[in-house]
Design a protein around this motif. Structure first.
Motif, short mmCIF file in Angstrom:
data_model
loop_
_atom_site.label_atom_id
_atom_site.label_comp_id
_atom_site.label_asym_id
_atom_site.label_seq_id
_atom_site.Cartn_x
_atom_site.Cartn_y
_atom_site.Cartn_z
N THR A 146 0.83 -1.21 0.00
CA THR A 146 0.00 0.00 0.00
C THR A 146 0.87 1.27 0.00
N ARG A 200 -2.52 9.98 -1.92
CA ARG A 200 -3.46 9.00 -1.36
C ARG A 200 -2.80 7.63 -1.42
N VAL A 201 -3.36 6.70 -0.63
CA VAL A 201 -2.84 5.32 -0.60
C VAL A 201 -3.51 4.53 -1.72
N VAL A 202 -2.73 3.70 -2.42
CA VAL A 202 -3.32 2.76 -3.37
C VAL A 202 -2.72 1.37 -3.11
N VAL A 203 -3.29 0.36 -3.73
CA VAL A 203 -2.75 -1.00 -3.61
C VAL A 203 -1.86 -1.28 -4.82
N HIS A 261 -4.89 -0.22 -9.55
CA HIS A 261 -6.24 -0.17 -10.11
C HIS A 261 -6.98 1.05 -9.55
N THR A 262 -7.88 1.58 -10.34
CA THR A 262 -8.74 2.63 -9.80
C THR A 262 -10.03 2.74 -10.62
N ALA A 268 -12.43 8.57 -10.83
CA ALA A 268 -11.71 9.10 -9.66
C ALA A 268 -10.95 10.36 -10.09
N PRO A 269 -10.91 11.38 -9.23
CA PRO A 269 -10.20 12.62 -9.59
C PRO A 269 -8.75 12.39 -10.04
N LYS A 270 -8.10 11.38 -9.49
CA LYS A 270 -6.70 11.16 -9.86
C LYS A 270 -6.54 10.86 -11.36
N PRO A 305 -15.61 7.49 -6.69
CA PRO A 305 -15.15 8.10 -5.44
C PRO A 305 -15.05 9.62 -5.52
N SER A 306 -15.03 10.24 -4.35
CA SER A 306 -14.72 11.67 -4.17
C SER A 306 -15.84 12.61 -4.60
C1 LIG Z 1 -5.36 0.80 2.30
C2 LIG Z 1 -5.97 1.59 1.18
C3 LIG Z 1 -5.89 1.11 -0.11
C4 LIG Z 1 -6.46 1.82 -1.16
N1 LIG Z 1 -6.33 1.35 -2.43
C5 LIG Z 1 -6.81 2.07 -3.47
C6 LIG Z 1 -6.55 1.66 -4.81
O1 LIG Z 1 -5.89 0.64 -5.09
N2 LIG Z 1 -7.06 2.42 -5.81
C7 LIG Z 1 -7.76 3.58 -5.55
O2 LIG Z 1 -8.19 4.22 -6.50
N3 LIG Z 1 -8.00 3.99 -4.30
C8 LIG Z 1 -7.52 3.28 -3.25
N4 LIG Z 1 -7.72 3.72 -1.98
C9 LIG Z 1 -8.52 4.95 -1.76
C10 LIG Z 1 -7.66 6.18 -2.09
O3 LIG Z 1 -6.68 6.35 -1.08
C11 LIG Z 1 -8.49 7.44 -2.27
O4 LIG Z 1 -9.20 7.73 -1.09
C12 LIG Z 1 -9.49 7.32 -3.43
O5 LIG Z 1 -8.94 6.57 -4.49
C13 LIG Z 1 -9.88 8.69 -3.96
O6 LIG Z 1 -8.72 9.31 -4.46
P1 LIG Z 1 -8.74 10.51 -5.51
O7 LIG Z 1 -9.88 11.41 -5.11
O8 LIG Z 1 -7.42 11.16 -5.36
O9 LIG Z 1 -8.93 9.92 -6.88
C14 LIG Z 1 -7.15 3.03 -0.91
C15 LIG Z 1 -7.19 3.53 0.39
C16 LIG Z 1 -6.61 2.82 1.42
C17 LIG Z 1 -6.70 3.38 2.82
#
Ligand SMILES: Cc1cc2nc3c(=O)[nH]c(=O)nc-3n(C[C@H](O)[C@H](O)[C@H](O)COP(=O)(O)O)c2cc1C
Length: 207
Positions: free
Chosen positions: A37, A52-55, A69-70, A74-76, A135-136
């Protein structure tokens, strides 16, 4: 008691890179591994850092690259579309080393080979995120964003397919890795920079 130190044995950039590759491999494979992460950084609105955190879903060695993956909305994704320069930060608290990875992102949508491969590898339960709301988005009340019928169960294959068009894979080149190893006898910092031809240059940095 003798404290183990990285300085006790000679180490080359090659050996440090081997350690980095091993932990990126483990980060993809093991859910509990700290490299699973990372923190992802993008540039928002042309100038603001957005973290932000991603996997971590994939890692390739040659040429070096990473993927996560996303959701397409998503804003990113918009941030990456307007500026593909991204960074990842990883920290391993037991091995005590940090990686700062810089690269350029590519977005893989439905119909792309990597998209298909990763969609097939994604469990039905995880596909829920893509069936639900993007999201967001601002909401008047607290919401999970999930459709009511799959709040407490995994979608079946057919239900999960509704998420396929929202699912995206973002891959990134690895253009450089700044590796900081913490140590009781003094920290050590190394820099790896990849060239267009796949070769890489190495430097030591003051920590
Ligand atoms: C442990 C953990 C894993 C996450 N993994 C993902 C991920 O793989 N992909 C993703 O889009 N968001 C993931 N998120 C959520 C993002 O951190 C973030 O809140 C969400 O993607 C919205 O981001 P954005 O508004 O910048 O697009 C994860 C959050 C946590 C806490």
């Amino acid at each position: 008691m003798k404290v183990e130190s990285i300085w006790d044995k000679p180490q080359s950039h090659g050996e440090i890179l081997k350690k980095i590759w091993k932990h990126l491999d483990l980060g993809v494979l093991e859910r509990e591994h700290p490299f699973h992460t990372p923190v992802l950084g993008t540039v928002a609105g042309g100038c603001t850092p957005s973290l932000r955190v991603v996997v971590l879903r994939r890692f390739w060695r040659r040429p070096p690259a990473l993927a996560f993956h996303t959701h397409f909305s998503a804003p990113k994704i918009k941030e990456i579309q307007s500026n593909p320069n991204i960074s990842f930060a990883f920290y391993h608290p037991q091995k005590k080393f940090q990686l700062r990875v810089k690269g350029k992102a590519t977005i893989h949508t439905d119909g792309d080979e990597l998209h298909e491969e990763q969609w097939l590898a994604t469990e039905f339960f995880s596909r829920r995120c893509y069936v639900g709301e993007a999201p967001s988005q601002i909401s008047k009340k607290a919401v999970s964003g999930l459709p009511e019928e799959i709040v407490d169960r995994a979608p079946n294959k057919e239900e999960s397919e509704a998420g396929k068009a929202n699912f995206v894979v973002v891959s990134s080149t690895i253009d450089s890795i700044d590796c900081l190893e913490l140590d009781v006898k003094g920290n050590r910092r190394s820099l790896f920079t990849w060239k267009e031809n796949g070769e890489f240059a190495t430097d030591w940095l003051t920590p």
